[in-house]
Enzyme design. Structure first.
Site, PDB file in Angstrom:
ATOM      1  N   GLY A   5      88.311  87.496  29.059  1.00 12.92           N
ATOM      2  CA  GLY A   5      88.834  85.825  28.725  1.00 12.92           C
ATOM      3  C   GLY A   5      88.815  85.883  26.894  1.00 12.92           C
ATOM      4  O   GLY A   5      88.941  84.990  26.670  1.00 12.92           O
ATOM      5  N   GLU A   6      86.964  85.362  26.653  1.00 15.06           N
ATOM      6  CA  GLU A   6      86.528  85.405  25.966  1.00 15.06           C
ATOM      7  C   GLU A   6      86.513  86.120  24.502  1.00 15.06           C
ATOM      8  O   GLU A   6      87.102  85.753  23.181  1.00 15.06           O
ATOM      9  CB  GLU A   6      85.375  84.495  25.694  1.00 15.06           C
ATOM     10  CG  GLU A   6      84.854  84.726  26.962  1.00 15.06           C
ATOM     11  CD  GLU A   6      84.405  82.855  27.336  1.00 15.06           C
ATOM     12  OE1 GLU A   6      84.073  83.041  28.148  1.00 15.06           O
ATOM     13  OE2 GLU A   6      84.489  81.892  26.935  1.00 15.06           O
ATOM     14  N   PHE A  36      90.286  76.736  28.906  1.00 18.74           N
ATOM     15  CA  PHE A  36      89.339  77.085  27.727  1.00 18.74           C
ATOM     16  C   PHE A  36      88.303  76.150  27.220  1.00 18.74           C
ATOM     17  O   PHE A  36      87.495  76.516  26.592  1.00 18.74           O
ATOM     18  CB  PHE A  36      90.048  76.410  26.211  1.00 18.74           C
ATOM     19  CG  PHE A  36      91.801  77.148  26.002  1.00 18.74           C
ATOM     20  CD1 PHE A  36      92.133  77.797  26.345  1.00 18.74           C
ATOM     21  CD2 PHE A  36      92.441  75.814  25.858  1.00 18.74           C
ATOM     22  CE1 PHE A  36      93.940  78.579  26.130  1.00 18.74           C
ATOM     23  CE2 PHE A  36      94.161  76.062  26.111  1.00 18.74           C
ATOM     24  CZ  PHE A  36      94.258  77.180  25.982  1.00 18.74           C
ATOM     25  N   LYS A  67      84.141  94.595  32.517  1.00 20.31           N
ATOM     26  CA  LYS A  67      83.696  93.934  31.622  1.00 20.31           C
ATOM     27  C   LYS A  67      84.089  92.119  31.841  1.00 20.31           C
ATOM     28  O   LYS A  67      83.875  91.827  30.838  1.00 20.31           O
ATOM     29  CB  LYS A  67      83.121  94.190  30.292  1.00 20.31           C
ATOM     30  CG  LYS A  67      82.369  95.546  30.334  1.00 20.31           C
ATOM     31  CD  LYS A  67      82.160  96.409  29.139  1.00 20.31           C
ATOM     32  CE  LYS A  67      80.728  96.793  28.669  1.00 20.31           C
ATOM     33  NZ  LYS A  67      80.429  96.728  27.131  1.00 20.31           N
ATOM     34  N   GLN A  98      95.197  87.802  27.227  1.00 21.25           N
ATOM     35  CA  GLN A  98      94.335  87.134  27.114  1.00 21.25           C
ATOM     36  C   GLN A  98      93.742  87.807  25.972  1.00 21.25           C
ATOM     37  O   GLN A  98      93.303  86.212  24.657  1.00 21.25           O
ATOM     38  CB  GLN A  98      93.174  87.732  28.023  1.00 21.25           C
ATOM     39  CG  GLN A  98      93.153  87.552  29.507  1.00 21.25           C
ATOM     40  CD  GLN A  98      93.300  85.551  29.074  1.00 21.25           C
ATOM     41  OE1 GLN A  98      92.097  84.475  28.363  1.00 21.25           O
ATOM     42  NE2 GLN A  98      94.551  85.132  29.967  1.00 21.25           N
ATOM     43  N   ILE A 120      90.166  97.258  31.798  1.00 21.49           N
ATOM     44  CA  ILE A 120      91.193  96.806  31.798  1.00 21.49           C
ATOM     45  C   ILE A 120      92.047  96.971  33.413  1.00 21.49           C
ATOM     46  O   ILE A 120      92.778  97.487  33.338  1.00 21.49           O
ATOM     47  CB  ILE A 120      91.680  96.895  30.726  1.00 21.49           C
ATOM     48  CG1 ILE A 120      91.523  96.686  28.791  1.00 21.49           C
ATOM     49  CG2 ILE A 120      93.005  96.020  30.797  1.00 21.49           C
ATOM     50  CD1 ILE A 120      90.197  95.856  28.954  1.00 21.49           C
ATOM     51  N   LEU A 121      91.953  95.693  33.899  1.00 21.30           N
ATOM     52  CA  LEU A 121      92.324  95.683  35.773  1.00 21.30           C
ATOM     53  C   LEU A 121      93.724  95.745  35.328  1.00 21.30           C
ATOM     54  O   LEU A 121      94.874  96.522  35.935  1.00 21.30           O
ATOM     55  CB  LEU A 121      91.973  94.782  36.282  1.00 21.30           C
ATOM     56  CG  LEU A 121      90.043  94.507  36.711  1.00 21.30           C
ATOM     57  CD1 LEU A 121      89.820  93.467  37.188  1.00 21.30           C
ATOM     58  CD2 LEU A 121      91.032  96.011  37.412  1.00 21.30           C
ATOM     59  N   ASN A 122      94.408  94.686  34.162  1.00 25.88           N
ATOM     60  CA  ASN A 122      95.762  94.223  34.597  1.00 25.88           C
ATOM     61  C   ASN A 122      95.846  94.398  32.646  1.00 25.88           C
ATOM     62  O   ASN A 122      95.990  93.665  31.767  1.00 25.88           O
ATOM     63  CB  ASN A 122      96.395  93.241  34.900  1.00 25.88           C
ATOM     64  CG  ASN A 122      97.795  92.631  35.190  1.00 25.88           C
ATOM     65  OD1 ASN A 122      98.376  93.561  33.983  1.00 25.88           O
ATOM     66  ND2 ASN A 122      98.242  91.938  35.906  1.00 25.88           N
ATOM     67  N   LYS A 128      98.602  93.663  30.651  1.00 33.61           N
ATOM     68  CA  LYS A 128      99.629  92.934  30.546  1.00 33.61           C
ATOM     69  C   LYS A 128      98.967  91.347  30.635  1.00 33.61           C
ATOM     70  O   LYS A 128      99.095  90.555  29.401  1.00 33.61           O
ATOM     71  CB  LYS A 128     100.971  92.847  32.233  1.00 33.61           C
ATOM     72  CG  LYS A 128     101.906  92.062  31.580  1.00 33.61           C
ATOM     73  CD  LYS A 128     102.715  92.222  32.214  1.00 33.61           C
ATOM     74  CE  LYS A 128     104.257  90.930  31.264  1.00 33.61           C
ATOM     75  NZ  LYS A 128     105.690  91.382  32.794  1.00 33.61           N
TER      76      LYS A 128
END
Ligand code: MOS
Length: 734
Positions: free
Chosen positions: A699-700, A237, A696, A633, A624-626, A628
């Site tokens: 994560g955040e 984080f 893109k 995330q 979106i690569l994955n 799941k």
């Protein structure tokens, strides 16, 4: 042609993680391992007058006790302690350097012993006398001492004048207290003495090469003599972006004793390190009666330490997110006797957008407009801060899909209008925005004739799923099944990569994988062309692809050569390439991710207990690569946002400058019982400008806007506006 990109692929390292096969920084064992424990200061400001380690040294099993008085040589200059993500201004902290105390729980002694219990016990025997000075830890009390830092986001128009002239105005302070990351894994380093002055350090970090450079500078070591690894992380984080002092102390002890040393901080000691700084977000919005903005003024007043100027972009999102001809931003800092704050998930945006999005809700009330309708009236297709279009921006679709999934249309605008039994029901919403950055990095691919690939980079996987998306992207560009790809990450000896943070890793490493795979393919094509009567004799590189163990002509897929045959022709059993992805700044366009967050709260009217019963988060973050891991995330970030809204708060006793609730029994974070229905939606957002794969990063963005959506829902439920986080029941009842 993709097989794995965009699918719901389970974590390739999931099995290792849940079976204990994955080793974390504090879990490496080796013969002769010694254990270290830290003694930390009990005052927040002053000097060490006397430190007596004799009782600790007398304990059987204690190997040594290090303090500023007897520590081995370390670099004296502050520059040596400046890591890749250190604040530009200031002098970094130097652990055990001298007698000066700059914050409570500053490390002042290190006890090393044969056993962990012995080290901890002996640490309790270290006697310290201080020359105490008066400390300041209250942002509100010090607010008038704030100094201005240069804000990278430029103002436009005449915001003060436009605000004064605006038909409808709203202005308020929103407060976010000091928050700590509280990852599951504690800060830990195991420094393995390899002999001959060489060390391997297993460190809890988001950036192994950053830690390596930092430690080498402090101890004048050669990079080849110091290897840093962090293959798994139990949550970051942002807490592991900067090298932490336990890595320095573990290396210091290992070098002095010529033994392997493990240092794991206690949960309490985690509160003596970086954190999300307390901030006051002052937002002023001036609008026309039709719900268009004339003026946006956003001033942040945030805490920093006595020795470094830490700040992020809190304010610049405000005139970016909404159309306004006039906008003005200020960032001011207050020096407190606390450790330098650090990045915490979506640093700057999480706090700044909280203020903005609550202010927008209050403006909507003043305008008697639906809060979503207000945002649509202020929608901006361009980044007005820089007067540029976006590489892509599907925020409008986030609003549409999110509102539909939530059922926003059915909202009665009147506060306190909806009940469910004894509970008041409230619906609130907010927008989120984050950057889509890309950073230079390198990837190595080794493809062997038996159809196996190893992909490696120094990037970390901080729990976000990087291992998995690397395997997916590599499998697709190399035309291999997923289980034929091995991923090696987070080792300073691997190809160059910066810290994992800022949501930049997925886009950055995927681009490097694609480029490196192209170099592999180029070599295979060169070899394949040499085969007698090669079907690829005239094929151009851009017309070829790797598929199912073959190099094929995409225009005529029957024209193909087995990779194994090509390698055999060249007399090699492997092709190895290492390539950089060097990103040119996209000057013509802005690149951001967006979200629309909708929250439902149910509040017991008598006792004020708040439950967040539903959240819908609709996210636009390119490809979106994955589905799941990306879903996880966002879901995890929503939980973090709920914690920010209702629970998280470091309570400081300002008389002593110490955090009173320094453990996760009393520093509250959401638990399972606090979390109900969370729905995550990814809207389609094709983007062929940002990078060839249109990635893109996610994560955040998931945390930005969540606390505001919850706070706005609380207002809608109760008619009571609480601007100071967290919204605890006492604030609702008083
Ligand atoms: Mo993130 S706060 O850049 O780990």
């Amino acid at each position: 042609m993709t097989t794995y990109i965009g699918t719901s692929t389970s974590r390739v390292d999931g099995h290792a993680k849940v079976t204990g096969g994955a080793k974390y920084a504090g879990e490496f064992n080796m013969p002769g391992l010694a254990y270290a424990a830290v003694v930390t200061s009990t005052i927040a400001s002053g000097r060490i007058a006397r430190i007596d380690t004799s009782a600790a040294l007398r304990v059987k099993g204690v190997l040594d006790v290090f303090t500023h008085e007897n520590r081995p040589k370390m670099a004296a200059k502050f520059d040596a302690y400046k890591d890749d993500v250190a604040p530009e201004e200031g002098k970094p902290f130097r652990p055990l350097y001298d007698d000066k105390i700059m914050f409570s729980d500053q490390p002042i002694a290190l006890v090393v012993a044969e056993e962990w219990e012995i080290a901890r016990f002996a640490a309790s025997l270290v006697r310290v006398e201080y020359k105490k000075e008066k400390s300041a830890t209250d942002l509100h009390a010090q607010r008038n001492k704030a100094f201005t830092v240069e804000n990278p986001v430029k103002p436009r128009g005449k915001a003060d004048k436009a605000y004064a002239a605006a038909g409808v105005r709203h202005e308020a302070d929103y407060f976010i207290p000091t928050e700590f990351h509280n990852p599951m894994e504690l800060y830990a380093s195991t420094a393995i003495w390899e002999g001959g002055g060489k060390l391997t350090v297993h460190d809890k970090t988001q950036g192994v090469q950053n830690v390596q450079h930092y430690l080498c500078a402090i101890f004048s070591m050669k990079p080849d003599d110091l290897r840093v690894m962090s293959p798994f992380m139990g949550g970051g984080f942002g807490s592991g972006l900067r090298p932490q002092y336990q890595a320095v102390l573990a290396v210091l002890a290992a070098r002095a004793l010529e033994r392997s040393v493990r240092l794991v901080l206690t949960r309490q000691q985690m509160y003596g390190l970086g954190h999300r700084p307390a901030s006051i977000e002052h937002v002023a919005l001036g609008a026309k009666q039709d719900g268009t903005l004339d003026a946006v003024i956003h001033e942040a007043i945030a805490a920093t330490s006595q020795y470094e100027d830490f700040f992020r972009n809190d304010t610049g999102w405000s005139g970016l997110l909404y159309k306004s001809p006039n906008a003005k931003y200020m960032h001011r800092l207050v020096r407190l006797d606390e450790p330098t704050p650090c990045d915490m998930r979506a640093p700057g945006a999480t706090t700044g957008v909280y203020g903005l999005e609550c202010a927008m809700d209050e403006l909507a009330v003043a305008l008697k407009l639906d809060p979503l309708e207000l945002r649509l009236r202020c929608y901006s297709d361009r980044n007005q801060n820089e007067d540029k279009p976006y590489t892509s921006k599907q925020l409008r679709e986030c609003y549409r899909h999110g509102a539909q999934a939530f059922g926003w249309d059915a909202r009665n605008p009147e506060p306190r209008s909806t009940r469910d039994g004894s509970e008041l029901v409230g619906w609130g919403m907010a927008s989120g925005v984050w950057d889509a950055w890309q950073v230079d990095n390198s990837v190595r691919i080794v493809l062997t004739a038996n159809g196996h690939a190893e992909v490696s980079s120094a990037f970390s996987d901080i729990g976000t799923g990087t291992h998995t998306i690397v395997a997916q992207v590599a499998a697709d560009v190399l035309g291999l099944p997923l289980d034929s790809v091995t991923v090696k990450l987070a080792d300073s000896t691997l190809p160059q990569a910066p810290v994992e943070g800022g949501s930049w890793t997925a886009a950055s490493i995927s681009t490097a994988i694609a480029r490196t795979a192209e170099a592999v393919r180029k070599e295979l094509l060169r070899l394949a062309r040499k085969l007698p009567n090669s079907p690829l004799a005239s094929a151009k590189l851009e017309d070829t692809a790797l598929r199912d163990g073959k190099i094929v002509d995409k225009r005529a897929p029957d024209k193909a050569v087995l990779i194994a045959d090509a390698m055999r022709q060249g007399g090699v059993d492997r092709v190895e390439r290492e390539n950089n992805a060097n990103f040119k700044e996209i000057k013509s366009h802005s690149h951001n991710t967006h979200s629309a967050v909708f929250a439902e709260v149910k509040i017991d009217e008598e006792i004020g207990v708040i439950r967040v019963t539903r959240v819908v988060s609709a996210v636009a973050a390119g490809r979106i690569l994955n589905t799941k891991t990306a879903h996880s995330q966002i879901m995890g970030a929503v939980v973090g946002g709920i914690g920010m809204a209702l629970h998280e708060e470091a309570l400081v006793d300002h008389a002593f400058g110490r955090v009173m609730n320094a453990d996760i029994a009393e520093y509250h974070v959401p638990v399972n019982a606090d979390i109900h229905d969370i729905k995550v939606i990814f809207v389609d957002e094709p983007d062929d400008i940002i990078n060839p794969l249109g990635i893109k990063g996610v994560g955040e963005i998931g945390i930005v806007g969540v606390a505001a959506a919850v706070a706005n829902a609380v207002y809608h439920a109760t008619g009571k506006r609480v601007r100071d986080l967290p919204i605890t029941l006492d604030k609702l009842l008083r």
